[in-house]
Motif scaffolding. Structure first.
Motif, PDB file in Angstrom:
ATOM      1  N   ALA A   1       4.249   1.084  -1.052  1.00  0.00           N
ATOM      2  CA  ALA A   1       4.216   2.177  -1.352  1.00  0.00           C
ATOM      3  C   ALA A   1       3.657   2.717  -0.302  1.00  0.00           C
ATOM      4  N   PHE A   2       2.208   2.349   0.536  1.00  0.00           N
ATOM      5  CA  PHE A   2       1.161   2.555   1.432  1.00  0.00           C
ATOM      6  C   PHE A   2       1.911   2.596   2.578  1.00  0.00           C
ATOM      7  N   LEU A   3       2.391   1.347   2.600  1.00  0.00           N
ATOM      8  CA  LEU A   3       3.303   0.860   4.337  1.00  0.00           C
ATOM      9  C   LEU A   3       4.406   2.079   4.066  1.00  0.00           C
ATOM     10  N   PHE A   4       4.943   1.689   3.406  1.00  0.00           N
ATOM     11  CA  PHE A   4       6.202   3.162   3.338  1.00  0.00           C
ATOM     12  C   PHE A   4       5.420   4.629   3.837  1.00  0.00           C
ATOM     13  N   VAL A   5       4.831   4.865   2.824  1.00  0.00           N
ATOM     14  CA  VAL A   5       4.570   6.060   3.217  1.00  0.00           C
ATOM     15  C   VAL A   5       3.903   7.098   4.766  1.00  0.00           C
ATOM     16  N   GLY A   6       3.088   5.131   5.082  1.00  0.00           N
ATOM     17  CA  GLY A   6       2.137   5.902   6.509  1.00  0.00           C
ATOM     18  C   GLY A   6       3.215   5.292   7.795  1.00  0.00           C
ATOM     19  N   CYS A   7       4.432   4.681   7.355  1.00  0.00           N
ATOM     20  CA  CYS A   7       5.380   4.576   8.270  1.00  0.00           C
ATOM     21  C   CYS A   7       6.135   5.970   8.752  1.00  0.00           C
ATOM     22  N   SER A   8       6.663   6.329   7.439  1.00  0.00           N
ATOM     23  CA  SER A   8       7.419   7.742   7.649  1.00  0.00           C
ATOM     24  C   SER A   8       6.747   8.393   7.231  1.00  0.00           C
ATOM     25  N   GLU A   9       5.447   8.771   7.156  1.00  0.00           N
ATOM     26  CA  GLU A   9       4.758  10.100   7.875  1.00  0.00           C
ATOM     27  C   GLU A   9       3.269   9.927   9.053  1.00  0.00           C
ATOM     28  N   TRP A  10       3.671   9.019   9.569  1.00  0.00           N
ATOM     29  CA  TRP A  10       2.565   9.046  10.054  1.00  0.00           C
ATOM     30  C   TRP A  10       2.544   7.948  11.234  1.00  0.00           C
ATOM     31  N   TRP A  11       2.832   6.483  11.647  1.00  0.00           N
ATOM     32  CA  TRP A  11       2.663   5.518  12.377  1.00  0.00           C
ATOM     33  C   TRP A  11       3.860   5.489  13.229  1.00  0.00           C
ATOM     34  N   LEU A  12       4.904   6.543  12.894  1.00  0.00           N
ATOM     35  CA  LEU A  12       6.279   6.319  13.517  1.00  0.00           C
ATOM     36  C   LEU A  12       5.918   8.075  14.060  1.00  0.00           C
ATOM     37  N   ARG A  13       5.225   8.814  13.988  1.00  0.00           N
ATOM     38  CA  ARG A  13       5.676   9.861  13.868  1.00  0.00           C
ATOM     39  C   ARG A  13       5.727  10.188  15.647  1.00  0.00           C
ATOM     40  N   PHE A  14       5.020   9.277  16.245  1.00  0.00           N
ATOM     41  CA  PHE A  14       5.343   9.752  17.978  1.00  0.00           C
ATOM     42  C   PHE A  14       6.597   9.182  19.074  1.00  0.00           C
ATOM     43  N   LEU A  15       7.572   9.023  17.774  1.00  0.00           N
ATOM     44  CA  LEU A  15       8.555   8.324  17.578  1.00  0.00           C
ATOM     45  C   LEU A  15       9.555   9.565  17.303  1.00  0.00           C
ATOM     46  N   ASP A  16       9.178  10.640  17.109  1.00  0.00           N
ATOM     47  CA  ASP A  16       9.932  12.156  16.725  1.00  0.00           C
ATOM     48  C   ASP A  16       9.460  12.628  18.145  1.00  0.00           C
ATOM     49  N   ASN A  17       8.345  12.828  19.027  1.00  0.00           N
ATOM     50  CA  ASN A  17       8.061  13.564  19.398  1.00  0.00           C
ATOM     51  C   ASN A  17       8.632  12.948  21.026  1.00  0.00           C
ATOM     52  N   THR A  18       8.917  14.140  22.034  1.00  0.00           N
ATOM     53  CA  THR A  18       9.894  13.020  23.421  1.00  0.00           C
ATOM     54  C   THR A  18       8.111  12.810  24.299  1.00  0.00           C
TER      55      THR A  18
ATOM     56  N   LEU B   1      -5.563  10.770   5.242  1.00  0.00           N
ATOM     57  CA  LEU B   1      -6.191  11.002   3.825  1.00  0.00           C
ATOM     58  C   LEU B   1      -4.989  11.246   3.772  1.00  0.00           C
ATOM     59  N   MET B   2      -4.045  11.879   4.068  1.00  0.00           N
ATOM     60  CA  MET B   2      -3.001  12.017   3.470  1.00  0.00           C
ATOM     61  C   MET B   2      -1.730  11.228   2.676  1.00  0.00           C
ATOM     62  N   VAL B   3      -2.248  10.403   4.083  1.00  0.00           N
ATOM     63  CA  VAL B   3      -1.590   8.952   4.121  1.00  0.00           C
ATOM     64  C   VAL B   3      -1.890   7.909   2.870  1.00  0.00           C
ATOM     65  N   LEU B   4      -2.890   8.057   2.408  1.00  0.00           N
ATOM     66  CA  LEU B   4      -3.672   7.773   1.667  1.00  0.00           C
ATOM     67  C   LEU B   4      -3.613   8.088  -0.066  1.00  0.00           C
ATOM     68  N   ARG B   5      -3.593   9.564   0.131  1.00  0.00           N
ATOM     69  CA  ARG B   5      -3.165   9.984  -1.519  1.00  0.00           C
ATOM     70  C   ARG B   5      -1.630   9.777  -1.440  1.00  0.00           C
ATOM     71  N   LYS B   6      -1.117  10.164  -0.311  1.00  0.00           N
ATOM     72  CA  LYS B   6       0.482  10.369  -0.910  1.00  0.00           C
ATOM     73  C   LYS B   6       1.174   8.717  -1.437  1.00  0.00           C
ATOM     74  N   GLY B   7       0.153   7.692  -0.729  1.00  0.00           N
ATOM     75  CA  GLY B   7       0.732   6.498  -0.925  1.00  0.00           C
ATOM     76  C   GLY B   7       0.540   5.878  -2.140  1.00  0.00           C
ATOM     77  N   ALA B   8      -1.135   6.043  -2.863  1.00  0.00           N
ATOM     78  CA  ALA B   8      -1.236   6.185  -4.043  1.00  0.00           C
ATOM     79  C   ALA B   8      -0.852   6.642  -5.608  1.00  0.00           C
ATOM     80  N   ILE B   9       0.853   7.793  -5.193  1.00  0.00           N
ATOM     81  CA  ILE B   9       0.693   8.522  -5.522  1.00  0.00           C
ATOM     82  C   ILE B   9       2.136   8.020  -5.877  1.00  0.00           C
ATOM     83  N   TYR B  10       2.715   7.047  -4.661  1.00  0.00           N
ATOM     84  CA  TYR B  10       4.297   6.676  -4.575  1.00  0.00           C
ATOM     85  C   TYR B  10       3.761   4.848  -5.260  1.00  0.00           C
ATOM     86  N   ALA B  11       2.532   4.321  -5.050  1.00  0.00           N
ATOM     87  CA  ALA B  11       2.956   3.770  -6.037  1.00  0.00           C
ATOM     88  C   ALA B  11       2.354   3.447  -7.138  1.00  0.00           C
TER      89      ALA B  11
END
Lengths: 461, 291, 282
Positions: A303-320, A37-47
């Protein structure tokens, strides 16, 4: 042709309504991941802000980097006008008697209930846009005479100036200085019966705004913008007033950037000048480039891809992370090695092929060394990566290497660089989504009629 | 407020540092017509190189190592991000520069964990001294002299040596220089070598004054140095130096007047004023477009 | 009083110390086809650029249909550098931008073709109609100018069919062969509804047959669109064929003018084109 056009807009409207329905459902079904939901909201705004920037950079060919500044103006205008009166003392703690002393949304919702609230939000969003537009007009008077790079740096400079002025102590009673503005009307204040509208609202607002921008682009004025982009001198010689049209594009773009800024404030439920830095403009620019300069649908998708990647889909890379057993580790190492070998041999092959072609021309048949320095570099880099892989395999622990806080953004920016360097047309080039679909049908038509050489060249190129 | 001298001193010092960074911008712009947005991040990286180098090496080794690493990095950035786009439209290259800046910042954040690192204290240079009744670090006094020495050396390099001649030819006319047998790629690499080395020195002077390095600390000085380059007339080295000093001094004076919020804004205001009055900057050359 | 559409009076253009146009006077009457010839670097394109407002002259006036569209006098740095005569004859500066001059009814083509590269032939022509649009931004965006839009599109279709460009209408303008691109440039210029058409080397790069076609084409559009045409050209065949009058420019100075036959036999013109032998010069 003309008869086709009307249904197409209906199709688009239908698709948009369908999308809204889906979003509404997602918003209200329990169990949908909050991140989505966050990605959708922010994605729409960034779009929206990406499309507004594309209007300027992609369609008019003006390289402006002031988007964050105009977003800030919109966000602040909106926030200042909608903080409920009783909250103003709390928000403006450091400035006694701070705040404007009224709240548009509060007054209207008191008088008209939920529709009044909506009306108030719309009014304040538009006011945010207008403030940004007015500033764009003033800034544009001197700045738009400048050419490409100078324009970029001057608009960037103006964005910085705006940010500094907003934080000025003396303006504190209105802007709250460098402190947070909060407690204003945001998306979560809206309900339809018991339905939540948190995600639908940004979609509706962004959708309407993008639709208006598209109308402008497809109008005679939009065509004039494209002419300016393609050849400014020819455009002027054909009677297009450069100053007027550039200013127009700049103001429209800033107006919608202002609205998107206001929406960003609504999404975050608080706003502070420090987030509207040059880095934000850069991010939006990268979205526009990834989507394709001159493609509205490209900007939206990116915009959606960017927000999705930076906020969500790549998040696993931040956790050991720790691998379950040695086999998993072996598998991972092998896959990595295979990828490295594959990519390196492909790159070296391509570099070498180019080399052969050249040696035939320049060397006149004489054999030149088989590898260019760039080929050697690629091999060395590949070897180093393999060595690293081996070290990981031989190391005792099962912990995933590299993956820790910050790695996400590294991977992300590497991906962006790859797009910028190797796919510099972006996802869509300057085509739109419907174009791609229509193109296919047209191609088959052409084949039936027998293509002329010219047309063939065009469809291939 | 009464004593303007310390601010003036500070301004000259900061100005010298800006000048050193600005030369990198102006030289690259002169040859590639590109705003190297990543230059500010190379400046920051130089700071980190120093932090890490000084942790394991004695200072007299750490400094050359730091400068060397910065140079390698500058050349690498050019090879990776700009060379493949040599024939692409200018906007693509500028976007690539922005992407590179984004990448460098993220990598630095990743490596350092986003924490500020203490900059090593360089003895003698970082000592406090008292001059004309106001206390300051010795680096403040050294900076302008060092800047002038380096700039003079650079000007001699450009005017007297063969590679300098090639650089001048390339900045005049890229294509013709290529046709005349100048190895463009070497010239461009050399430009990045010089620019990065000066940025490394500038970073050493800058961080000696500020003590801490963070991944995004270079953005603002970078932008201001670019403004200085535009102010002086982009492509002109004396222009960049003068621009650096003017920007540095006016910034510290504004701070001295108690308007710290506006210190960045004033820089950009100066930029916009100069662009309107003299679009090519103080020493810039006029270019006309052929119809 | 003759009915002149274009009148150039004492125009001098000086770039620094270089005099590109030296006190040029010329007139183009309504309905005429007038050519300006001259060797490379004689200042022909500069003359066009002055007339269309791309840059202001150093000194002199240009009238279009009796109205001053360009006027300037030596100012600033040029005050000292100014060489030719008529210094002090003018005291005003009128600098209309090229788009204003185009809207008044002067359209041009370019020597190095400048079509909008990402647009189709039809769009190129349609965009040129933009300068005649009366609808504001909002009414255009929200489709409240449907009538005007449709009328303009129809005019463009018609224009393209008159010029024989129907078939390539939806092709990218820059994908066409050279000769057709020049034709599209002319179509685009015509779309702005000019009274005076300026053609900058329309036959450059064309073979003799294409040149002949072009000559017929120019004569035809003059009558069809009630135009006055002013051409810059190298191709003598074309110029001699269709011009009513010819001006000859050399090193920025007009050295001859008259009917094609007169110009052809003018000794100074022959000298300018073929060069003068040493002893003849002395």
């Amino acid at each position: 042709m003309k008869k086709k056009r009307i249904p197409q807009s209906f199709v688009m409207l239908g698709a948009f309504l369908l999308l809204l329905a889906v979003v509404l459902m997602l918003d209200n079904i329990p169990g949908v991941p909050v991140m989505l939901l966050m990605v959708l909201r922010k994605g729409a705004i960034y779009a929206l802000v990406a499309v507004s920037m594309n209007l300027l950079n992609g369609f008019t060919g003006l390289f402006s980097l002031g988007q964050a500044g105009f977003m800030l103006l919109g966000a602040y205008t909106y926030a200042i006008l909608t903080i409920p009166v009783e909250n103003q003392a709390l928000v403006y703690q450091r400035y006694p008697n701070g705040g404007v002393g009224f709240s548009v949304t509060e007054s209207l919702s008191r008088a008209l209930g939920q529709p009044g609230l909506l009306l108030g939000v719309i009014i304040c969003l538009i006011l945010g846009g207008i403030v940004a537009g007015v500033f764009a007009y003033l800034i544009g008077l001197p700045v738009l005479r400048l050419k490409s790079d100078y324009l970029a740096i001057a608009t960037l400079g103006f964005a910085e100036i705006i940010r500094a002025v907003v934080q000025y102590e003396k303006l504190g009673p209105i802007t709250n200085g460098s402190n947070l503005l909060s407690n204003f009307t945001n998306f979560s204040n809206f309900h339809l019966g018991s339905l939540k509208l948190d995600t639908v609202m940004p979609f509706v607002f962004a959708g309407v705004c993008i639709w208006v921008i598209m109308l402008v682009i497809n109008s005679t004025y939009g065509r004039a913008f494209k002419a300016i982009r393609d050849d400014e001198i020819a455009a002027e010689a054909m009677g297009i007033n450069l100053a007027k049209h550039k200013r127009m594009s700049f103001i429209i773009s800033s107006f919608f950037a202002g609205i998107s800024g206001a929406m960003l404030a609504m999404y975050q439920a608080s706003v502070q000048a420090t987030i509207f830095k040059a880095a934000m403009t850069y991010e939006i620019l990268l979205i526009v480039v990834i989507g394709g300069l001159g493609s509205v649908s490209g900007s939206v998708i990116a915009a959606f891809l960017f927000v999705g990647c930076s906020e969500w889909w790549l998040r696993f890379l931040d956790n050991t992370a720790v691998l379950p057993n040695f086999n998993a580790k072996l598998l991972l190492a092998l896959i990595f090695a295979a990828v490295v070998v594959g990519v390196v041999s492909l790159v070296v092959y391509r570099q070498n092929r180019a080399q052969k072609g050249r040696s035939a021309v320049i060397g006149g048949g004489r054999k030149l060394p088989a590898l260019k320095p760039s080929g050697v570099t690629t091999l060395v880099v590949g070897a180093l990566l393999l060595l690293g892989d081996l070290r990981f395999l031989l190391s005792p622990g099962l912990q995933l290497p590299l993956v820790r806080s910050g790695f996400r953004m590294v991977v992300f920016s590497v991906v962006i660089m790859i797009v910028v360097l190797f796919f510099n047309k972006g996802l869509m080039g300057d085509k739109e989504l419907p174009d791609l679909l229509r193109r296919r049908t047209q191609k088959t038509l052409n084949l039936e009629e027998g293509m002329t050489a010219n047309e063939r060249q065009r469809t291939e190129g | 407020m009464g004593n303007i001298l310390p601010y003036l001193l500070g301004g000259i010092s900061v100005g010298g540092q800006y000048a050193l960074i600005a030369i990198g911008y102006t030289m690259v712009y002169g040859i590639l017509r590109l705003i190297n947005f990543a230059h500010g991040d190379i400046f920051t990286a130089a700071g980190f190189f120093m932090v890490y180098a000084a942790a394991s090496l004695p200072l007299y080794l750490a400094i050359p190592v730091m400068i060397l690493l910065t140079i390698v990095m500058g050349v690498l950035v050019e090879r990776v991000a700009y060379k493949p786009l040599r024939s692409a439209p200018r906007m693509s290259v500028m976007i690539s520069a922005i992407g590179m800046s984004y990448l460098l910042q993220n990598v630095m954040w990743y490596i350092t964990g986003g924490l500020a690192k203490r900059y090593p204290v360089i003895p003698w240079v970082s000592d406090s001294i008292t001059i004309l009744g106001s206390t300051t670090k010795r680096v403040t006094i050294i900076t302008p002299f060092l800047t002038v020495i380096l700039v003079v050396a650079l000007v001699i390099l450009i005017q007297r040596t063969k590679i300098g001649m090639a650089m001048r030819a390339t900045s005049r006319d890229f294509e013709t220089a290529q046709l005349m047998g100048i190895k463009i790629d070497n010239v461009i690499s050399f430009t990045f070598v010089v620019g990065s080395a000066l940025a490394a020195v500038g970073s050493m002077l800058y961080f000696s004054n500020y003590a801490a390095v963070t991944p995004v600390v270079g953005t603002m000085p970078g932008l201001k140095a670019f403004v200085a380059a535009v102010f002086g007339g982009i492509g002109s080295i004396p222009g960049a130096v003068l621009g650096g000093f003017i920007i540095g001094i006016s910034e510290t004076l504004i701070k001295g007047a108690g308007l710290t919020t506006f210190s960045d804004a004033v820089t950009f205001a100066l930029l916009i004023i100069i662009l309107l009055v003299k679009p090519t900057g103080l020493f810039g050359e006029k270019s006309t477009q052929k119809v | 009083m003759s009915d002149n559409v274009l009148k150039v009076e004492n125009v001098t253009m000086q770039f620094g110390g270089v005099v590109a146009l030296n006190n040029v006077n010329l007139e183009v009457n309504r309905g005429e086809i007038v050519s300006m010839i001259g060797p490379n670097g004689a200042g022909k394109t500069t003359a066009f650029n002055v007339i269309t407002g791309v840059y202001p002259p150093t000194n002199g006036v240009v009238y279009f249909e009796g109205k001053k569209i360009v006027e300037n006098y030596p100012r600033g740095k040029m005050k000292k550098l100014y060489k030719p005569e008529n210094d002090g004859a003018y005291t005003h500066a009128i600098e209309l931008t090229p788009d204003t001059i185009t809207r008044m009814g002067v359209a041009r083509t370019f020597q190095n073709i400048r079509l909008w590269s990402s647009q189709t032939v039809f769009e190129n022509v349609l965009i040129a109609k933009h300068c005649r649009v009366t609808a504001g931004l909002l009414s255009a965006a929200f489709g409240m100018n449907k009538l005007e839009e449709r009328r303009q599109r129809e005019e463009c279709y018609e224009l393209l069919s008159i010029l024989g460009l129907e078939e390539v209408r939806d092709d990218l303008a820059t994908s066409l062969p050279y000769g057709q691109q020049r034709r599209v440039e002319i179509a685009r210029a015509l779309a702005t509804q000019p009274k005076l058409l300026l053609l900058d080397e329309p036959a450059a790069g064309m073979n003799p047959q294409e040149t002949q076609e072009l000559a017929a084409f120019i004569s035809r559009i003059r009558t069809d669109f009630k135009l006055t045409v002013f051409i810059i050209e190298h191709h003598m065949d074309l110029v001699m064929d269709i011009s009513d009058r010819i001006y000859v420019l050399d090193f920025g100075k007009l050295i001859a003018s008259g009917t094609p036959a007169e110009v052809q036999n003018n000794q100074r013109v022959i000298d300018a084109y073929l060069g003068v032998s040493e002893d003849a010069e002395n």
